[in-house]
Structure formats: structure tokens, C-alpha cells
Design an enzyme around this catalytic site. Structure first.
Site, mmCIF file in Angstrom:
data_model
loop_
_atom_site.group_PDB
_atom_site.id
_atom_site.type_symbol
_atom_site.label_atom_id
_atom_site.label_comp_id
_atom_site.label_asym_id
_atom_site.label_seq_id
_atom_site.Cartn_x
_atom_site.Cartn_y
_atom_site.Cartn_z
ATOM 1 N N ALA A 298 40.835 27.482 153.426
ATOM 2 C CA ALA A 298 41.532 28.052 152.268
ATOM 3 C C ALA A 298 42.381 27.078 151.468
ATOM 4 O O ALA A 298 42.659 27.329 150.296
ATOM 5 C CB ALA A 298 42.396 29.221 152.726
ATOM 6 N N GLY A 299 42.848 25.978 152.091
ATOM 7 C CA GLY A 299 43.805 25.121 151.377
ATOM 8 C C GLY A 299 43.183 24.398 150.200
ATOM 9 O O GLY A 299 42.027 23.991 150.303
ATOM 10 N N PRO A 300 43.896 24.233 149.109
ATOM 11 C CA PRO A 300 45.277 24.637 148.835
ATOM 12 C C PRO A 300 45.435 26.069 148.337
ATOM 13 O O PRO A 300 46.544 26.498 148.015
ATOM 14 C CB PRO A 300 45.714 23.646 147.748
ATOM 15 C CG PRO A 300 44.451 23.320 147.015
ATOM 16 C CD PRO A 300 43.347 23.369 148.044
ATOM 17 N N GLY A 301 44.337 26.839 148.236
ATOM 18 C CA GLY A 301 44.528 28.277 148.028
ATOM 19 C C GLY A 301 44.067 28.832 146.695
ATOM 20 O O GLY A 301 44.292 30.017 146.425
ATOM 21 N N GLY A 302 43.419 28.021 145.881
ATOM 22 C CA GLY A 302 42.991 28.514 144.564
ATOM 23 C C GLY A 302 42.068 29.721 144.676
ATOM 24 O O GLY A 302 42.294 30.754 144.041
ATOM 25 N N LYS A 303 41.036 29.600 145.510
ATOM 26 C CA LYS A 303 40.082 30.721 145.624
ATOM 27 C C LYS A 303 40.708 31.855 146.412
ATOM 28 O O LYS A 303 40.462 33.030 146.123
ATOM 29 C CB LYS A 303 38.770 30.257 146.263
ATOM 30 C CG LYS A 303 38.028 29.265 145.387
ATOM 31 C CD LYS A 303 36.703 28.861 145.946
ATOM 32 C CE LYS A 303 36.136 27.665 145.194
ATOM 33 N NZ LYS A 303 36.925 26.407 145.430
ATOM 34 N N GLU A 322 43.340 27.788 157.402
ATOM 35 C CA GLU A 322 43.390 26.395 156.933
ATOM 36 C C GLU A 322 43.857 25.533 158.097
ATOM 37 O O GLU A 322 44.844 25.839 158.759
ATOM 38 C CB GLU A 322 44.338 26.275 155.727
ATOM 39 C CG GLU A 322 44.714 24.870 155.316
ATOM 40 C CD GLU A 322 43.527 23.950 155.012
ATOM 41 O OE1 GLU A 322 42.605 24.348 154.267
ATOM 42 O OE2 GLU A 322 43.508 22.811 155.546
ATOM 43 N N ASP A 363 34.390 27.581 151.768
ATOM 44 C CA ASP A 363 34.525 26.568 150.706
ATOM 45 C C ASP A 363 34.751 25.256 151.456
ATOM 46 O O ASP A 363 35.880 24.795 151.610
ATOM 47 C CB ASP A 363 35.721 26.945 149.825
ATOM 48 C CG ASP A 363 35.818 26.064 148.598
ATOM 49 O OD1 ASP A 363 34.853 25.346 148.292
ATOM 50 O OD2 ASP A 363 36.875 26.097 147.943
ATOM 51 N N CYS A 416 32.063 21.567 146.441
ATOM 52 C CA CYS A 416 32.274 20.956 145.140
ATOM 53 C C CYS A 416 31.520 19.632 145.123
ATOM 54 O O CYS A 416 32.122 18.558 145.066
ATOM 55 C CB CYS A 416 33.765 20.743 144.949
ATOM 56 S SG CYS A 416 34.064 20.130 143.319
#
Ligand SMILES: C[S@@+](CC[C@H](N)C(=O)[O-])C[C@H]1O[C@@H](n2cnc3c(N)ncnc32)[C@H](O)[C@@H]1O
Length: 478
Positions: A298-303, A322, A363, A416
Site C-alpha cells: 500500500a505505501g505510500p497510499g495513493g491507491k 505495507e 500494486d 508501474c
């Protein structure tokens, strides 16, 4: 932008630099050039201690109260120089009487900064050379300043196009090498793009060109708090073309962290491609319960923030995992006020029971080759050897996600990066081993053009204006 006309006949090059002369007089007073000084110090931090330019520079600008035109110049010079480093180094080396490995580190930083101004900005040549040499003289004395001056004068003898003509690999025998050099990418990265695009020609050229340009900042409006229309009106941005929550700001519009909706957590910075991949997870149809979602990396948490806002609107919750404690803390901050529980844990060793979640996002940690335009120095730092280590972890995380999702539930695998080993390679292997059903993920990107033949989705800066995100949604068989 070049400061000379392209295609001009090549001027003959000035003679080799003289050996450095020692300055014997008193030291010169420090120069008053806060923008270039900040750029030079950031380049040094990146070279010496593997710092990130986009963390060091904003802090320097804040500390020194550098604002307005000076801040914009410092940003352009730092990020531009960092992106173009390989091309600049090739030009500098051909103008120097010694290999780059023997050039003093601080002289090299200055040479890169000066060469960038000469080849890729409209700053007049004499100003680019003199301002750079002044910085070096103030810091290191006349000997090194003389060397830098001599090299930069040779760099200034022709424009970027002429240097590329002279130094790039032959486009006939090595088209990928030629495009990589021309658009300032390491060859192995251009090769990875070529393989993902299935082209070594025009599409590759356009992809590398777009990847070399300064990207716009994208914001995501928090669902349930503010609409994209309202956010665009408040920030002066434009509603994004594909994400219903996205807003694009003008490139160079200042620090988005200063915007009121961002400070008040009504919006956060997030590339539109990332928004679309998170949304794809939510758009895949499932039967039965749909209120426990997991973000495994999860980090840094955008999604996580976008997903939590959406599941929260339906009364559900998001569990965010995370591994790195400081990044878990960033998730906590970004998702505060949302229905999220953050676990600091290795996603491969959680104590969740099998089948505990309706939807899972993986992710995965990746090379980040899809976001090079947002990370100025990353393209020169990443190494081909990174890929193998990451793909092993990616396969393991996706396999674990398929264990944690319930039968009939869905998993979105996102990276990404367009590197085929991290994308198609991982999902093909895991789907075959687990028996997971691969869904035509293009259906979960409504309205987005140029998605190829599927079933996966590969976004591109030159086609979609997003980072080069990859997404595939899989269903755990019932
Ligand atoms: C690509 S980033 C995720 C970006 C994030 N989803 C977002 O949108 O802000 C991958 C994250 O996975 C974390 N990570 C790496 N290995 C992990 C593991 N074994 N388990 C859980 N998280 C891991 C990294 O620290 C990193 O924060």
C-alpha cells in the site's frame, strides 16, 4: 529546446582544454545565483548519496526561500539535467581531455548543469558558460573552473541535434540505440520499451519522447468529498480525460502540496494511470459480498486512499498492508478519516485467513520504468539486474493475493512498468500455476483508447498522457 538552429553545418571544434591553471590570488566572493546553486547542490546530493532530486530540491528551495522565477529555473535545470544525464555525459566526454571517470565529481556536476543549459534550454551560450564557471570558481577555485570553462566552450560549439548526429549509434544498424541516445534513455530501457510496444520505430520514438518531457501533475478528487469539476475549478486545472476523479494541473504550476484541497485531504497527487488501475479493481463484477478489500502493497497510499474512499461509500473497509514502517506511516496519514486499517507486515507473511477478501490490489514493487518522467534521475540509477529480483517477488505477491481473495473475488495486478518480464511474464506464469481466470481488463478502462489486443492493459505517456502503468485483473475460480 535548442539554442541554435537544428541542422546547421557542424562548426569545427575548439582545441583541447588547457591543463588547469592554479589561481594564486584571493578567493572570489560567493556568487549570487541561488537557482543554479540549488540545482548544483541537488545534483551533487544525487551523485554522492543516491538522493532523490524531487525530495532534495523542494527542501532546499523552502529552506532558502527561493521562489518564483528562481524556483522555476532551479527546478527546470535540476530535473532536466538529471533526465538528460547519459546524453550530456557522452557530449562532455567527447569534449574533455580525460575520461569521465577521471573528472572530479563536483566538476562533473557543473559540466552536466552547463551542458544541459547549452543543449536543451534557450539560455544564451555565454550566460550558460559564465554562470556555471562562476559557481565552480567560487566553490573550487580557478583551476577546476578553467577546465569546466574549456569543456563547456567545446560543448557550445554545436547544438544538440549536431551532437546527436555525431555521437549516437547509427540508426540503420542500431535503431534502438539511436533512439535511446537521442531521447536520453539507457539502451536497455529503450529496448524494454521496444519489446513492450512491439516496435523499434515510430511508436518507440514517440514513447521515449513523451517519457523525456516534463509531465503535468495529476490530482485525484476524493470520492464523496469533491467532484473532479469542483477540484478543477478550485485549482485552475483541467478535468482529466479518462478518470472520473482526475484533474490535470499545468506543468510547472508550483508545489501541489500547497493547494488547499490537497492540504485539506479533499484531493491528493496521483497520476491518472494509477487512478485508472485502482478503479479497474473496483469495476470488475463480482457476485456476493463486496465489502472487504485488501491493498497488499500500500505505501505510500495513493491507491489505498482512492479505494478506501470508494469502499467507504458502500459501507465497506480497506485493509492496507505495507512492509516498510515509514511508508506505512505515509499510508496512515493519507488515509486518515477513511475506513482503513493499516498493517505493517510482509505481504507474503500476513496472518489473514485464506479467502478473507472480496477484492485485492497487488500494486507490486517494480523497476518503476513506467514513471521515469516523474523521477528525474531514476533512469540512470536502475540496472537490468534489478528486474530478476523484482519479478520473483512480484510472482510471489500475486500468488499470495490469489490465496487471500475469496473464490469468485478479483485481484488486480498492477506495476508501474512496461517491462515484459514484470508484466505479461509474471501474470502468465501465475495464472498458469494457480488456475486463476484472466479477465479482459480493457473492459474496466471504459473510454480509454489504444488498449491493444488485451487481455491486459498497458498505458503509455505518448498514448494516454499517463505513466506507463500495467494492469491485469484475475478472478479466483469458484
Ligand atoms: C509500487 S509501491 C505501491 C504504491 C502504492 N500502492 C500507491 O499507490 O501509493 C510498492 C510498495 O510495496 C512495498 N513492499 C515491498 N515489498 C513488500 C512486501 N513483501 N509486502 C508488502 N509490501 C511490500 C514497498 O515498500 C512499496 O511501498
Amino acid at each position: 529546446m535548442t539554442n541554435h538552429s537544428r541542422g546547421a553545418s557542424k562548426p569545427s571544434r575548439p582545441s583541447s582544454p588547457h591543463p588547469p591553471r592554479r589561481r594564486t590570488g584571493p578567493a572570489r566572493p560567493p556568487v549570487e545565483d541561488p537557482a543554479r546553486l540549488a540545482a548544483l547542490e541537488t545534483l551533487r546530493a544525487v551523485r554522492q548519496r543516491d538522493a532523490y532530486a524531487n525530495l532534495v530540491l523542494p527542501q532546499l528551495l523552502r529552506e532558502r526561500r527561493i521562489t518564483g522565477r528562481d524556483a522555476a529555473l532551479a527546478t527546470e535545470l535540476t530535473y532536466g539535467t538529471s533526465r538528460a544525464q547519459g546524453l550530456l555525459d557522452a557530449v562532455i566526454e567527447s569534449c574533455s581531455d580525460r575520461p569521465l571517470s577521471e573528472v572530479d565529481g563536483s566538476a562533473l556536476d557543473a559540466l552536466r548543469l552547463g551542458a544541459y543549459q547549452l543543449l536543451r534550454t534557450r539560455i544564451p551560450s555565454h550566460a550558460a558558460v559564465a554562470s556555471t564557471v562562476d559557481l565552480v570558481r567560487a566553490e573550487r577555485g580557478s583551476g577546476i573552473a578553467g577546465f569546466v570553462n574549456a569543456v563547456l566552450r567545446r560543448v557550445a560549439a554545436q547544438d544538440e541535434a549536431a551532437w546527436v548526429d555525431e555521437l549516437a549509434p547509427d540508426p540503420e544498424t542500431d535503431p534502438v540505440g539511436n533512439l535511446a541516445f537521442t531521447h536520453a534513455h539507457p539502451r536497455w530501457i529503450a529496448q524494454a520499451f521496444a519489446e513492450a510496444l512491439g516496435s523499434r520505430e515510430e511508436p518507440l520514438k514517440r514513447a521515449l519522447e513523451a517519457d523525456d518531457a516534463r509531465p503535468a501533475v495529476h490530482l485525484v478528487a476524493r470520492p464523496g468529498e469533491v467532484s473532479a469539476d469542483e477540484l478543477a475549478a478550485i485549482t485552475g486545472g483541467d478535468v482529466a480525460p479518462y478518470s472520473p476523479y482526475g484533474v490535470h494541473l499545468e506543468a510547472g504550476a508550483g508545489d501541489p502540496g500547497d493547494l488547499e484541497p490537497v492540504r485539506e485531504r479533499l484531493a491528493h497527487v496521483q497520476d491518472e494511470g494509477s487512478q485508472l488501475c485502482a478503479l479497474a479493481l473496483t469495476r470488475a463484477p463480482i457476485e456476493g459480498t463486496d465489502d472487504r478489500w485488501l491493498d497488499l502493497c500500500a505505501g505510500p497510499g495513493g491507491k489505498a486512499a482512492l479505494l478506501a474512499a470508494l469502499v467507504g461509500l458502500e459501507g465497506g473497509e480497506l485493509i492496507a498492508v505495507e512492509k516498510a514502517p515509514h511508508r506505512a506511516e505515509l499510508v496512515r496519514k493519507l488515509t486518515s478519516g477513511l475506513p482503513v486499517t493499516v498493517h505493517v507486515a510482509d505481504g507474503l507473511e500476513t496472518d489473514f485467513v485464506e479467502g478473507a477478501f472480496d477484492r485485492v490490489l497487488v500494486d507490486a514493487p517494480c523497476t518503476g520504468l513506467g514513471a521515469l518522467r516523474r523521477r528525474p534521475e531514476a533512469r540512470w540509477r536502475r540496472q537490468p539486474a534489478d528486474v530478476g529480483t523484482l519479478t520473483k517477488l512480484q510472482r510471489e505477491l500475486l500468488t499470495e493475493a490469489l490465496r487471500l481473495v475469496r473464490p469468485g473475488g478479483v485481484v488486480a495486478y498492477v506495476v508501474c512498468s512496461p517491462h515484459l518480464s514484470e508484466t505479461v511474464g509474471v501474470v502468465t506464469d501465475v495464472a498458469a500455476r494457480t488456475g486463476a481466470e484472466v479477465l479482459d481488463t480493457r473492459e474496466f478502462f471504459p473510454g480509454v483508447p489504444d488498449l491493444g489486443e488485451g487481455p491486459h492493459v498497458q498505458l503509455w505517456p505518448h498514448l494516454h498522457g499517463t505513466d506507463a502503468m500495467f494492469c491485469l485483473v484475475l478472478r479466483r475460480p469458484v
